[in-house]
Scaffold this motif. Structure first.
Motif, PDB file in Angstrom:
ATOM      1  N   GLU A 141      -0.519 -12.116  -5.835  1.00 22.61           N
ATOM      2  CA  GLU A 141       0.175 -11.827  -7.094  1.00 22.61           C
ATOM      3  C   GLU A 141       0.793 -10.430  -7.096  1.00 22.61           C
ATOM      4  OE1 GLU A 141      -2.664 -12.558 -10.212  1.00 22.61           O
ATOM      5  OE2 GLU A 141      -2.445 -14.731 -10.050  1.00 22.61           O
ATOM      6  N   ASN A 142       0.026  -9.449  -6.630  1.00 21.65           N
ATOM      7  CA  ASN A 142       0.529  -8.076  -6.612  1.00 21.65           C
ATOM      8  C   ASN A 142       1.660  -7.902  -5.608  1.00 21.65           C
ATOM      9  OD1 ASN A 142      -0.950  -6.175  -8.502  1.00 21.65           O
ATOM     10  ND2 ASN A 142      -2.646  -7.283  -7.587  1.00 21.65           N
ATOM     11  N   ARG A 143       1.566  -8.572  -4.478  1.00 19.68           N
ATOM     12  CA  ARG A 143       2.644  -8.512  -3.482  1.00 19.68           C
ATOM     13  C   ARG A 143       3.937  -9.058  -4.069  1.00 19.68           C
ATOM     14  NH1 ARG A 143       4.854 -12.372  -0.678  1.00 19.68           N
ATOM     15  NH2 ARG A 143       3.145 -13.863  -0.847  1.00 19.68           N
ATOM     16  N   LYS A 144       3.815 -10.179  -4.760  1.00 19.95           N
ATOM     17  CA  LYS A 144       4.999 -10.800  -5.360  1.00 19.95           C
ATOM     18  C   LYS A 144       5.579  -9.935  -6.472  1.00 19.95           C
ATOM     19  CE  LYS A 144       4.289 -15.572  -4.101  1.00 19.95           C
ATOM     20  NZ  LYS A 144       4.362 -16.953  -4.553  1.00 19.95           N
ATOM     21  N   LYS A 145       4.717  -9.256  -7.242  1.00 18.65           N
ATOM     22  CA  LYS A 145       5.200  -8.351  -8.288  1.00 18.65           C
ATOM     23  C   LYS A 145       6.056  -7.233  -7.704  1.00 18.65           C
ATOM     24  CE  LYS A 145       1.500  -8.998 -11.643  1.00 18.65           C
ATOM     25  NZ  LYS A 145       0.303  -8.398 -12.259  1.00 18.65           N
ATOM     26  N   LEU A 146       5.707  -6.816  -6.486  1.00 18.69           N
ATOM     27  CA  LEU A 146       6.485  -5.780  -5.806  1.00 18.69           C
ATOM     28  C   LEU A 146       7.738  -6.350  -5.149  1.00 18.69           C
ATOM     29  CD1 LEU A 146       3.692  -3.643  -4.085  1.00 18.69           C
ATOM     30  CD2 LEU A 146       4.994  -3.092  -6.152  1.00 18.69           C
ATOM     31  N   GLY A 147       7.868  -7.672  -5.171  1.00 22.45           N
ATOM     32  CA  GLY A 147       9.038  -8.318  -4.580  1.00 22.45           C
ATOM     33  C   GLY A 147       9.026  -8.316  -3.061  1.00 22.45           C
ATOM     34  N   LEU A 148       7.832  -8.306  -2.479  1.00 22.83           N
ATOM     35  CA  LEU A 148       7.715  -8.260  -1.024  1.00 22.83           C
ATOM     36  C   LEU A 148       7.387  -9.629  -0.446  1.00 22.83           C
ATOM     37  CD1 LEU A 148       5.515  -5.047  -0.661  1.00 22.83           C
ATOM     38  CD2 LEU A 148       7.975  -5.218  -0.322  1.00 22.83           C
ATOM     39  N   THR A 149       7.975  -9.944   0.684  1.00 24.31           N
ATOM     40  CA  THR A 149       7.575 -11.122   1.432  1.00 24.31           C
ATOM     41  C   THR A 149       6.277 -10.790   2.152  1.00 24.31           C
ATOM     42  OG1 THR A 149       8.728 -10.466   3.464  1.00 24.31           O
ATOM     43  CG2 THR A 149       9.990 -11.776   1.835  1.00 24.31           C
ATOM     44  N   GLN A 150       5.624 -11.797   2.687  1.00 25.89           N
ATOM     45  CA  GLN A 150       4.412 -11.530   3.465  1.00 25.89           C
ATOM     46  C   GLN A 150       4.728 -10.636   4.658  1.00 25.89           C
ATOM     47  OE1 GLN A 150       2.945 -15.494   4.338  1.00 25.89           O
ATOM     48  NE2 GLN A 150       1.469 -15.363   2.655  1.00 25.89           N
ATOM     49  N   LYS A 151       5.866 -10.860   5.281  1.00 26.79           N
ATOM     50  CA  LYS A 151       6.252 -10.053   6.447  1.00 26.79           C
ATOM     51  C   LYS A 151       6.477  -8.597   6.043  1.00 26.79           C
ATOM     52  CE  LYS A 151       9.506  -9.879  10.278  1.00 26.79           C
ATOM     53  NZ  LYS A 151      10.644 -10.519  10.943  1.00 26.79           N
ATOM     54  N   GLU A 152       7.187  -8.375   4.941  1.00 27.17           N
ATOM     55  CA  GLU A 152       7.428  -7.006   4.472  1.00 27.17           C
ATOM     56  C   GLU A 152       6.121  -6.319   4.097  1.00 27.17           C
ATOM     57  OE1 GLU A 152      11.852  -7.674   2.469  1.00 27.17           O
ATOM     58  OE2 GLU A 152      10.046  -8.152   1.312  1.00 27.17           O
ATOM     59  N   PHE A 153       5.215  -7.058   3.462  1.00 29.06           N
ATOM     60  CA  PHE A 153       3.915  -6.507   3.090  1.00 29.06           C
ATOM     61  C   PHE A 153       3.122  -6.127   4.336  1.00 29.06           C
ATOM     62  CE2 PHE A 153      -0.602  -7.040   1.967  1.00 29.06           C
ATOM     63  CZ  PHE A 153      -0.690  -6.124   0.923  1.00 29.06           C
ATOM     64  N   ALA A 154       3.147  -7.002   5.330  1.00 31.46           N
ATOM     65  CA  ALA A 154       2.443  -6.728   6.585  1.00 31.46           C
ATOM     66  C   ALA A 154       2.972  -5.454   7.235  1.00 31.46           C
ATOM     67  CB  ALA A 154       2.586  -7.916   7.533  1.00 31.46           C
ATOM     68  N   ILE A 155       4.281  -5.295   7.251  1.00 31.22           N
ATOM     69  CA  ILE A 155       4.876  -4.109   7.858  1.00 31.22           C
ATOM     70  C   ILE A 155       4.480  -2.849   7.091  1.00 31.22           C
ATOM     71  CG2 ILE A 155       7.084  -2.909   8.259  1.00 31.22           C
ATOM     72  CD1 ILE A 155       8.256  -5.749   8.898  1.00 31.22           C
ATOM     73  N   ARG A 156       4.567  -2.902   5.771  1.00 32.24           N
ATOM     74  CA  ARG A 156       4.241  -1.720   4.952  1.00 32.24           C
ATOM     75  C   ARG A 156       2.781  -1.309   5.049  1.00 32.24           C
ATOM     76  NH1 ARG A 156       7.335  -1.216  -0.753  1.00 32.24           N
ATOM     77  NH2 ARG A 156       9.440  -1.464   0.028  1.00 32.24           N
ATOM     78  N   THR A 157       1.886  -2.281   5.204  1.00 31.29           N
ATOM     79  CA  THR A 157       0.460  -1.963   5.271  1.00 31.29           C
ATOM     80  C   THR A 157      -0.031  -1.745   6.693  1.00 31.29           C
ATOM     81  OG1 THR A 157      -0.110  -4.320   5.318  1.00 31.29           O
ATOM     82  CG2 THR A 157      -0.106  -3.230   3.159  1.00 31.29           C
ATOM     83  N   GLY A 158       0.793  -2.114   7.680  1.00 31.77           N
ATOM     84  CA  GLY A 158       0.368  -1.982   9.069  1.00 31.77           C
ATOM     85  C   GLY A 158      -0.555  -3.107   9.513  1.00 31.77           C
ATOM     86  N   LEU A 159      -0.606  -4.178   8.719  1.00 30.03           N
ATOM     87  CA  LEU A 159      -1.431  -5.325   9.065  1.00 30.03           C
ATOM     88  C   LEU A 159      -0.577  -6.377   9.756  1.00 30.03           C
ATOM     89  CD1 LEU A 159      -3.314  -5.610   5.661  1.00 30.03           C
ATOM     90  CD2 LEU A 159      -4.253  -4.756   7.824  1.00 30.03           C
ATOM     91  N   GLY A 160      -1.223  -7.273  10.467  1.00 26.63           N
ATOM     92  CA  GLY A 160      -0.506  -8.351  11.113  1.00 26.63           C
ATOM     93  C   GLY A 160      -0.097  -9.429  10.110  1.00 26.63           C
ATOM     94  N   LEU A 161       1.023 -10.052  10.360  1.00 32.06           N
ATOM     95  CA  LEU A 161       1.506 -11.111   9.484  1.00 32.06           C
ATOM     96  C   LEU A 161       0.500 -12.261   9.419  1.00 32.06           C
ATOM     97  CD1 LEU A 161       3.638 -12.395   7.694  1.00 32.06           C
ATOM     98  CD2 LEU A 161       4.841 -13.134   9.770  1.00 32.06           C
ATOM     99  N   ARG A 162      -0.077 -12.612  10.539  1.00 30.51           N
ATOM    100  CA  ARG A 162      -1.075 -13.689  10.564  1.00 30.51           C
ATOM    101  C   ARG A 162      -2.254 -13.351   9.657  1.00 30.51           C
ATOM    102  NH1 ARG A 162      -4.276 -16.054  15.847  1.00 30.51           N
ATOM    103  NH2 ARG A 162      -5.604 -17.465  14.675  1.00 30.51           N
ATOM    104  N   PHE A 163      -2.715 -12.098   9.710  1.00 26.54           N
ATOM    105  CA  PHE A 163      -3.829 -11.684   8.857  1.00 26.54           C
ATOM    106  C   PHE A 163      -3.461 -11.816   7.381  1.00 26.54           C
ATOM    107  CE2 PHE A 163      -6.068  -8.615   6.252  1.00 26.54           C
ATOM    108  CZ  PHE A 163      -7.377  -8.949   6.536  1.00 26.54           C
ATOM    109  N   VAL A 164      -2.275 -11.354   7.010  1.00 29.50           N
ATOM    110  CA  VAL A 164      -1.827 -11.428   5.616  1.00 29.50           C
ATOM    111  C   VAL A 164      -1.777 -12.881   5.161  1.00 29.50           C
ATOM    112  CG1 VAL A 164       0.095 -10.992   4.032  1.00 29.50           C
ATOM    113  CG2 VAL A 164      -0.577  -9.238   5.690  1.00 29.50           C
ATOM    114  N   ARG A 165      -1.242 -13.748   5.984  1.00 35.91           N
ATOM    115  CA  ARG A 165      -1.170 -15.176   5.639  1.00 35.91           C
ATOM    116  C   ARG A 165      -2.564 -15.758   5.428  1.00 35.91           C
ATOM    117  NH1 ARG A 165       3.516 -16.796   9.939  1.00 35.91           N
ATOM    118  NH2 ARG A 165       5.272 -16.283   8.599  1.00 35.91           N
ATOM    119  N   GLU A 166      -3.454 -15.492   6.369  1.00 37.32           N
ATOM    120  CA  GLU A 166      -4.812 -16.020   6.272  1.00 37.32           C
ATOM    121  C   GLU A 166      -5.547 -15.440   5.063  1.00 37.32           C
ATOM    122  OE1 GLU A 166      -6.516 -15.201  10.113  1.00 37.32           O
ATOM    123  OE2 GLU A 166      -5.616 -16.994  11.001  1.00 37.32           O
TER     124      GLU A 166
END
Length: 67
Positions: free
Chosen positions: A10-35
């Protein structure tokens, strides 16, 4: 874990970020964010807190709420 997954999604979407953009900004892997957003039960808490830190939040020990 579902409440954390819901919070992050919910918070990611409020910021208007895709999962990929969120992963990049946090330094986490996209797979981790999805899971994480899918509620995977076995995730590393340090990475969960890295994701939550983006929103000024942190996972801490607490009592389990009864539904």
């Amino acid at each position: 874990m579902n409440s954390i997954a819901k919070c992050i999604k919910e918070n990611r979407k409020k910021l208007g970020l895709t999962q990929k953009e969120f992963a990049i900004r946090t330094g986490l892997g996209l797979r981790f964010v999805r899971e994480l957003e899918q509620g995977k039960e076995s995730v590393r808490m340090d990475k969960v807190n890295t994701a939550l830190k983006m929103f000024g939040l942190e996972a801490v020990p607490g009592k389990i709420e009864k539904e």
